[in-house]
Design a protein around this motif. Sequence first.
Motif, PDB file in Angstrom:
ATOM      1  N   ASN A 156      41.955  36.635  37.555  1.00 35.42           N
ATOM      2  CA  ASN A 156      42.340  36.716  38.962  1.00 35.42           C
ATOM      3  C   ASN A 156      43.014  35.429  39.429  1.00 35.42           C
ATOM      4  OD1 ASN A 156      40.999  39.356  39.652  1.00 35.42           O
ATOM      5  ND2 ASN A 156      39.257  38.211  38.884  1.00 35.42           N
ATOM      6  N   ALA A 157      43.915  34.925  38.628  1.00 38.06           N
ATOM      7  CA  ALA A 157      44.545  33.624  38.904  1.00 38.06           C
ATOM      8  C   ALA A 157      45.291  33.609  40.233  1.00 38.06           C
ATOM      9  CB  ALA A 157      45.489  33.254  37.769  1.00 38.06           C
ATOM     10  N   ASN A 158      45.864  34.720  40.636  1.00 39.11           N
ATOM     11  CA  ASN A 158      46.629  34.758  41.882  1.00 39.11           C
ATOM     12  C   ASN A 158      45.754  34.487  43.102  1.00 39.11           C
ATOM     13  OD1 ASN A 158      49.065  35.262  40.672  1.00 39.11           O
ATOM     14  ND2 ASN A 158      48.849  37.474  40.792  1.00 39.11           N
ATOM     15  N   ARG A 159      44.487  34.839  43.032  1.00 41.08           N
ATOM     16  CA  ARG A 159      43.585  34.610  44.163  1.00 41.08           C
ATOM     17  C   ARG A 159      43.247  33.131  44.303  1.00 41.08           C
ATOM     18  NH1 ARG A 159      38.777  38.752  44.561  1.00 41.08           N
ATOM     19  NH2 ARG A 159      38.989  38.185  46.740  1.00 41.08           N
ATOM     20  N   LYS A 190      40.690  33.255  35.219  1.00 40.22           N
ATOM     21  CA  LYS A 190      41.891  33.576  34.445  1.00 40.22           C
ATOM     22  C   LYS A 190      42.416  34.965  34.770  1.00 40.22           C
ATOM     23  CE  LYS A 190      40.967  30.583  30.508  1.00 40.22           C
ATOM     24  NZ  LYS A 190      40.642  30.544  29.076  1.00 40.22           N
ATOM     25  N   LYS A 195      45.335  30.557  43.419  1.00 42.43           N
ATOM     26  CA  LYS A 195      46.511  29.680  43.413  1.00 42.43           C
ATOM     27  C   LYS A 195      46.663  28.864  44.686  1.00 42.43           C
ATOM     28  CE  LYS A 195      49.829  33.091  45.076  1.00 42.43           C
ATOM     29  NZ  LYS A 195      50.992  33.887  44.733  1.00 42.43           N
ATOM     30  N   ASN A 196      46.022  29.265  45.783  1.00 46.33           N
ATOM     31  CA  ASN A 196      46.167  28.540  47.043  1.00 46.33           C
ATOM     32  C   ASN A 196      45.177  27.392  47.194  1.00 46.33           C
ATOM     33  OD1 ASN A 196      48.262  30.173  47.914  1.00 46.33           O
ATOM     34  ND2 ASN A 196      46.867  31.695  48.737  1.00 46.33           N
ATOM     35  N   TYR A 204      34.122  35.963  43.997  1.00 44.68           N
ATOM     36  CA  TYR A 204      35.214  35.056  44.363  1.00 44.68           C
ATOM     37  C   TYR A 204      34.687  33.888  45.196  1.00 44.68           C
ATOM     38  CZ  TYR A 204      39.330  33.309  46.802  1.00 44.68           C
ATOM     39  OH  TYR A 204      40.287  32.491  47.325  1.00 44.68           O
ATOM     40  N   LYS A 232      34.669  30.005  43.996  1.00 49.98           N
ATOM     41  CA  LYS A 232      35.451  29.077  44.820  1.00 49.98           C
ATOM     42  C   LYS A 232      34.574  27.922  45.297  1.00 49.98           C
ATOM     43  CE  LYS A 232      38.300  28.941  48.950  1.00 49.98           C
ATOM     44  NZ  LYS A 232      38.807  29.694  50.093  1.00 49.98           N
TER      45      LYS A 232
END
Length: 52
Positions: free
Chosen positions: A30-33, A28, A35-36, A6, A10
């Motif tokens: 782990n899209a929720n990680r 794709k 989103k910020n 991650y 990032k």
Amino acid sequence: MDENIYKKVKDKLLNGIEISENDLRYIKLNANRFKNIKFIKKRKAKRKCLRE
């Protein structure tokens, strides 16, 4: 291990480095990680033409 991937992905995204297919699949899945993360869109400055 998941946390290391991650951070690596990032850093690539924020520094504008090209990402690989594997990194794209990870994003794709782990899209929720991701989103910020806010991206700043670079827009071309429009010049106003001065007419006489």
